[in-house]
Design an enzyme around this catalytic site. Structure first.
Site, PDB file in Angstrom:
ATOM      1  N   ARG A  32       0.828  -1.218   0.000  1.00  0.00           N
ATOM      2  CA  ARG A  32       0.000   0.000   0.000  1.00  0.00           C
ATOM      3  C   ARG A  32       0.855   1.258   0.000  1.00  0.00           C
ATOM      4  NH1 ARG A  32      -2.788  -4.224   1.920  1.00  0.00           N
ATOM      5  NH2 ARG A  32      -5.058  -4.198   2.005  1.00  0.00           N
ATOM      6  N   ARG A 128      -6.198 -17.945  -9.066  1.00  0.00           N
ATOM      7  CA  ARG A 128      -6.959 -17.343  -7.952  1.00  0.00           C
ATOM      8  C   ARG A 128      -8.126 -16.491  -8.476  1.00  0.00           C
ATOM      9  NH1 ARG A 128      -2.989 -15.203  -3.477  1.00  0.00           N
ATOM     10  NH2 ARG A 128      -4.946 -15.172  -2.335  1.00  0.00           N
ATOM     11  N   SER A 172     -12.999  -9.378   2.896  1.00  0.00           N
ATOM     12  CA  SER A 172     -11.735  -9.350   2.152  1.00  0.00           C
ATOM     13  C   SER A 172     -11.177  -7.940   2.104  1.00  0.00           C
ATOM     14  CB  SER A 172     -11.938  -9.866   0.721  1.00  0.00           C
ATOM     15  OG  SER A 172     -10.825  -9.495  -0.081  1.00  0.00           O
ATOM     16  N   GLN A 174      -8.588  -7.155   0.485  1.00  0.00           N
ATOM     17  CA  GLN A 174      -8.119  -6.886  -0.877  1.00  0.00           C
ATOM     18  C   GLN A 174      -9.251  -6.313  -1.718  1.00  0.00           C
ATOM     19  OE1 GLN A 174      -6.400 -10.525  -2.309  1.00  0.00           O
ATOM     20  NE2 GLN A 174      -4.650 -10.400  -0.919  1.00  0.00           N
ATOM     21  N   ASP A 320      -4.303 -15.304   7.529  1.00  0.00           N
ATOM     22  CA  ASP A 320      -3.044 -15.794   6.960  1.00  0.00           C
ATOM     23  C   ASP A 320      -2.301 -16.747   7.900  1.00  0.00           C
ATOM     24  OD1 ASP A 320      -3.390 -14.356   4.623  1.00  0.00           O
ATOM     25  OD2 ASP A 320      -2.430 -12.577   5.429  1.00  0.00           O
ATOM     26  N   ARG A 351      -5.235 -24.016   1.248  1.00  0.00           N
ATOM     27  CA  ARG A 351      -4.481 -24.239   2.495  1.00  0.00           C
ATOM     28  C   ARG A 351      -5.103 -25.302   3.389  1.00  0.00           C
ATOM     29  NH1 ARG A 351      -2.255 -18.058   3.466  1.00  0.00           N
ATOM     30  NH2 ARG A 351      -0.463 -18.368   2.097  1.00  0.00           N
TER      31      ARG A 351
END
Ligand code: S3P
Length: 441
Positions: A32, A128, A172, A174, A320, A351
């Site tokens: 960022r 993704r 999210s 993102q 994460d 994951r």
């Protein structure tokens, strides 16, 4: 870019872990700082910048768009901002490498430009999902072509964007950030509402760069047509990188580690609470503010862990950290139950599947569900696992190897460099026994 040469590791029982560590700078903040610095008027100096492949890829993309970025020292960048309308189109595709954050945030940033851009990524990023950003951006007037919802993204320029109110279907940061960056170029108000609050670095940094923005946990609103003023950014150490050491020292008897100046944004520290519920001994000291972000030193000592039913509300705040949590759960007494974490299936790898397969290969029973898993903790034996090119899976099995009865061989570890360059050296410096695996040996 990443993963060019195959790298495998071997992790063996070792310890106790001792020492003081400074883990690298925060990945989210580094991305960022580059982007806002590029769009600002004036010179932004970034200290504590993550020298990872992900963040370097973002710097290279911005350079292709005409932004001069100097690297006067390791972990430092000077970004010569070109102003909101100063970017120029690149002749070639823009390579985001392995970085979902880079690609999704840049999609928002580029949607409001006068020129076309193509964003590409490596094999993992190319699998993704991108509709989560392209759909709401299209509602703002953007035109972005995908390959059936996947990269590459062809972002068409010269579109007039207008603000929208968007309720995110999935929490999210993102997606939220992509919409806010597009909102800088939109007419009217862009408002984002989240089902659960996520990391708010974009909001905080926009405010610090002088852009009027209203935000509170789970909500952000801004309007287009202002300017960003360059500033100095101090990047805290990445909690997600510290996480591997928090788990490692908890697991290995006799350990005591101190992790210095770690970012403690509450939207990132869910693992601290999870580990404490499991019985971990972690103390936060010297809490202070650095560059507008809470930071502190974390002292972690070995403690026996017990399995827990992880509260679902913690999931977004540790999104994460699940690979690290799974390593802890594998050694804890009893079962650890994770639910409400389906997002883990669309990270750098699936994951849930990667961790379940790896732990089973080390003798730990794992029941996988569509949105979680139950890990039946106990003893780990040695074995061979595949990280699926996922940096956090590789580092989590390096941690698991510390307490396994035989060597743990971890395949495909090159991508650790995307988020944690120097992990092996730092880990061995505090007592790990981690080495590159020579397949010819
Ligand atoms: C990030 C947001 C999270 C996180 C990723 C970094 C960010 O992704 O997993 O590592 O910097 O905004 P999602 O927004 O997909 O949850």
């Amino acid at each position: 870019m990443s993963g060019a040469a195959r790298v495998d590791w071997r992790s063996r029982a070792a310890g106790p872990l001792r020492g003081e560590l400074a883990v690298p700078g925060d990945k989210s903040v580094s991305h960022r700082a580059l982007m806002l610095g590029a769009l600002a008027e004036g010179r932004t100096r970034i200290r504590g910048f993550l020298e990872g492949e992900d963040t370097r890829a973002t710097a290279a993309v911005l350079a292709q768009l005409g932004v001069r970025i100097e690297a006067p020292a390791d972990g430092e960048r000077i970004v010569h901002g070109v102003g909101l309308h100063g970017l120029r189109g690149a002749a070639r595709p823009l390579d985001c490498g392995n970085a979902g954050t880079g690609m999704r945030l840049l999609a928002g940033l580029l949607a409001g430009q006068a020129f076309d851009s193509t964003l590409v990524g490596d094999g993992s990023l190319s699998r993704r999902p991108m509709r989560r950003v392209t759909e709401p951006l299209a509602r703002m007037g953007a035109r972005i072509d995908t390959r059936d919802g996947l990269p590459p993204l062809v972002v068409h320029g010269g579109r007039r964007l207008h603000g929208i109110r968007y309720e995110l279907p999935v929490a999210s940061a993102q997606v939220k950030s992509a919409l806010l960056l597009a909102g800088l170029y939109a007419e009217g108000e862009t408002e984002v509402v989240e089902p659960h609050p996520t990391r708010d670095y974009t909001e905080r940094m926009l405010a610090a760069f002088g852009w009027p923005i209203e935000f509170s946990p789970g909500h952000a609103k801004l309007s287009g047509g202002h300017a960003l003023r360059a500033m100095d950014v101090d990047v805290p150490a990445d909690f997600s990188s510290a996480a591997f050491f928090l788990v490692a020292a908890s697991l290995v008897p006799g350990s005591e580690l101190c992790l210095r100046a770690v970012g403690l944004n509450p939207r990132r520290t869910g693992l601290l609470q999870a580990l404490k519920l499991m019985g971990a001994d972690i103390r936060v000291g010297n809490e202070r503010s650095s560059g507008g972000e809470p930071v502190g030193d974390l002292v972690v000592r070995h403690a026996p862990l017990r399995g827990v039913e992880l509260p679902e509300a913690l999931v977004p705040d540790m999104i994460d950290e699940f690979p690290a949590l799974f390593a802890a759960a594998a050694v804890a007494e009893g079962a650890t139950v994770v639910r409400g974490a389906a997002e883990l299936r669309v990270k750098e790898s699936d994951r849930l599947a990667s961790m379940a397969a790896g732990l089973r290969a080390l003798g730990v029973p794992v029941d996988e569900t569509p949105d979680g898993a139950t890990i039946h903790g106990g003893a780990l034996h040695g074995g061979r696992i595949d990280s699926h090119g996922d940096h956090r899976i590789a580092m989590s099995f390096a941690v698991a190897g510390l307490v396994a009865s035989g060597a743990v061989e971890i395949g495909d570890c090159a991508n650790v460099a995307t988020s944690f360059p120097g992990f092996m050296e730092l880990a061995n410096g505090c007592g790990f026994d981690l080495a590159p695996l020579d397949r010819r040996a």
